[in-house]
Design a protein around this motif. Sequence first.
Motif, mmCIF file in Angstrom:
data_model
loop_
_atom_site.group_PDB
_atom_site.id
_atom_site.type_symbol
_atom_site.label_atom_id
_atom_site.label_comp_id
_atom_site.label_asym_id
_atom_site.label_seq_id
_atom_site.Cartn_x
_atom_site.Cartn_y
_atom_site.Cartn_z
ATOM 1 N N ARG A 28 83.945 -29.719 -10.965
ATOM 2 C CA ARG A 28 84.129 -28.635 -11.928
ATOM 3 C C ARG A 28 85.379 -28.859 -12.774
ATOM 4 N NH1 ARG A 28 84.309 -22.488 -9.950
ATOM 5 N NH2 ARG A 28 82.080 -22.971 -9.673
ATOM 6 N N TYR A 29 86.422 -29.459 -12.218
ATOM 7 C CA TYR A 29 87.682 -29.614 -12.957
ATOM 8 C C TYR A 29 87.499 -30.438 -14.235
ATOM 9 C CZ TYR A 29 90.209 -27.426 -9.111
ATOM 10 O OH TYR A 29 90.666 -26.519 -8.187
ATOM 11 N N PRO A 30 86.939 -31.638 -14.164
ATOM 12 C CA PRO A 30 86.727 -32.366 -15.423
ATOM 13 C C PRO A 30 85.653 -31.745 -16.305
ATOM 14 C CG PRO A 30 85.771 -33.572 -13.574
ATOM 15 C CD PRO A 30 86.587 -32.462 -12.991
ATOM 16 N N ILE A 31 84.686 -31.032 -15.703
ATOM 17 C CA ILE A 31 83.654 -30.372 -16.504
ATOM 18 C C ILE A 31 84.282 -29.294 -17.386
ATOM 19 C CG2 ILE A 31 81.694 -28.785 -16.369
ATOM 20 C CD1 ILE A 31 80.631 -30.400 -14.040
ATOM 21 N N VAL A 32 85.158 -28.476 -16.794
ATOM 22 C CA VAL A 32 85.834 -27.423 -17.561
ATOM 23 C C VAL A 32 86.698 -28.034 -18.660
ATOM 24 C CG1 VAL A 32 87.617 -25.626 -17.439
ATOM 25 C CG2 VAL A 32 85.792 -25.696 -15.725
ATOM 26 N N GLU A 33 87.419 -29.101 -18.337
ATOM 27 C CA GLU A 33 88.270 -29.760 -19.332
ATOM 28 C C GLU A 33 87.437 -30.305 -20.486
ATOM 29 O OE1 GLU A 33 91.525 -31.165 -15.927
ATOM 30 O OE2 GLU A 33 90.062 -32.587 -16.746
ATOM 31 N N LEU A 34 86.333 -30.961 -20.153
ATOM 32 C CA LEU A 34 85.471 -31.540 -21.182
ATOM 33 C C LEU A 34 84.784 -30.453 -22.004
ATOM 34 C CD1 LEU A 34 84.223 -34.099 -22.403
ATOM 35 C CD2 LEU A 34 82.414 -33.947 -20.678
ATOM 36 N N LEU A 35 84.307 -29.424 -21.321
ATOM 37 C CA LEU A 35 83.619 -28.330 -22.019
ATOM 38 C C LEU A 35 84.536 -27.638 -23.009
ATOM 39 C CD1 LEU A 35 81.159 -26.484 -22.347
ATOM 40 C CD2 LEU A 35 81.974 -25.158 -20.386
ATOM 41 N N ASN A 36 85.771 -27.379 -22.598
ATOM 42 C CA ASN A 36 86.716 -26.723 -23.508
ATOM 43 C C ASN A 36 87.012 -27.613 -24.713
ATOM 44 O OD1 ASN A 36 88.542 -24.212 -23.593
ATOM 45 N ND2 ASN A 36 89.962 -25.868 -24.107
ATOM 46 N N GLY A 37 87.167 -28.912 -24.474
ATOM 47 C CA GLY A 37 87.407 -29.839 -25.575
ATOM 48 C C GLY A 37 86.243 -29.870 -26.555
ATOM 49 N N ILE A 38 85.029 -29.877 -26.026
ATOM 50 C CA ILE A 38 83.835 -29.901 -26.884
ATOM 51 C C ILE A 38 83.741 -28.626 -27.720
ATOM 52 C CG2 ILE A 38 81.308 -29.811 -26.843
ATOM 53 C CD1 ILE A 38 81.402 -31.718 -24.450
ATOM 54 N N LEU A 39 84.029 -27.487 -27.085
ATOM 55 C CA LEU A 39 83.948 -26.217 -27.811
ATOM 56 C C LEU A 39 85.036 -26.126 -28.888
ATOM 57 C CD1 LEU A 39 83.046 -23.631 -25.019
ATOM 58 C CD2 LEU A 39 81.622 -24.400 -26.919
ATOM 59 N N TYR A 40 86.250 -26.606 -28.589
ATOM 60 C CA TYR A 40 87.311 -26.602 -29.608
ATOM 61 C C TYR A 40 86.915 -27.480 -30.791
ATOM 62 C CZ TYR A 40 90.926 -24.120 -26.931
ATOM 63 O OH TYR A 40 91.663 -23.175 -26.272
ATOM 64 N N TRP A 41 86.374 -28.641 -30.495
ATOM 65 C CA TRP A 41 85.933 -29.552 -31.558
ATOM 66 C C TRP A 41 84.830 -28.899 -32.388
ATOM 67 C CZ3 TRP A 41 81.125 -31.797 -32.434
ATOM 68 C CH2 TRP A 41 81.085 -32.822 -33.383
ATOM 69 N N SER A 42 83.912 -28.209 -31.719
ATOM 70 C CA SER A 42 82.799 -27.551 -32.406
ATOM 71 C C SER A 42 83.301 -26.407 -33.289
ATOM 72 C CB SER A 42 81.786 -27.017 -31.380
ATOM 73 O OG SER A 42 81.274 -28.059 -30.586
ATOM 74 N N VAL A 43 84.229 -25.610 -32.767
ATOM 75 C CA VAL A 43 84.789 -24.500 -33.546
ATOM 76 C C VAL A 43 85.473 -25.032 -34.801
ATOM 77 C CG1 VAL A 43 86.610 -22.745 -33.565
ATOM 78 C CG2 VAL A 43 85.035 -22.878 -31.633
ATOM 79 N N PHE A 44 86.275 -26.090 -34.632
ATOM 80 C CA PHE A 44 86.988 -26.659 -35.781
ATOM 81 C C PHE A 44 86.020 -27.191 -36.829
ATOM 82 C CE2 PHE A 44 88.811 -30.339 -37.973
ATOM 83 C CZ PHE A 44 89.917 -29.752 -38.565
ATOM 84 N N ASN A 45 84.989 -27.912 -36.393
ATOM 85 C CA ASN A 45 84.041 -28.495 -37.338
ATOM 86 C C ASN A 45 83.152 -27.451 -37.998
ATOM 87 O OD1 ASN A 45 83.789 -31.720 -37.407
ATOM 88 N ND2 ASN A 45 84.535 -31.090 -35.398
#
Length: 249
Positions: free
Chosen positions: A61-78
């Motif tokens: 779960r730890y890397p999943i949460v880190e990756l998921l948050n990164g993907i969502l931030y990238w998506s919000v910015f784009n």
Amino acid sequence: MVGSFLNVCIYRLPRDMSIIRPSSSCPACNTPIKPWDNIPILSYLLLKGKCRKCGESISIRYPIVELLNGILYWSVFNFFGYGWHLPFLFVFVSAMIVITFIDLDFQIIPDVITLPGIVIGLLSASFLLPDPFSLQPSAFSLSVVGFKNSIAGLFIGGGLFYLIAILSRGGMGGGDIKLMAMVGAFMGWKAVFLATFIGSLVGSLVGIFLMVFKGKGRKTKIPFGPFLAFGSIITLFFGGEILKWYFRM
């Protein structure tokens, strides 16, 4: 990096622990984690998912949460572009992640997330946050949610779920009520209905799957917060397009 901090919140908030001190440590042996073993995603891969000191497995779960948050931030910015609205949208999607995983583990949604979230949503939506139902993804033009829309979303979100809680005699928790008040404050009243519909649809499908393939009974408790959070994220990005598609149908 923010996702790594979210993991701290997910673990400590429901246990009434400080999210600042002490520093991160292994849940099994309590050995403090060195900075070079705390690099998001990379450290998990290098350590092969185990504590360097005791060898106990670290949850995926730890890397999943880190990756998921990164993907969502990238998506919000784009999707929404650069501007003052950006950090507030980051706060919103990160809050949805924390709420999801805490509710999955403890079947609670902490007030320390939703109550400040309601205030932040109301203030930012009044002046900064783009209305997801007037947004053209291919040509961003800022049309804010607005104070009236935000306050209507707050009361409709909270009121609707409060009514459901009364009619279902406790079938809906107070955390869900405050969560949807927060969603309404951030995105307006239309988002409340669409996020609820999407969350209910996905939740029903998951419930049917669990009953058919996992042998779960009808009375098995399934936290609703993660489905509402999922519906809210989908509404944030695609709310306008979903409504256009629906009315074309």
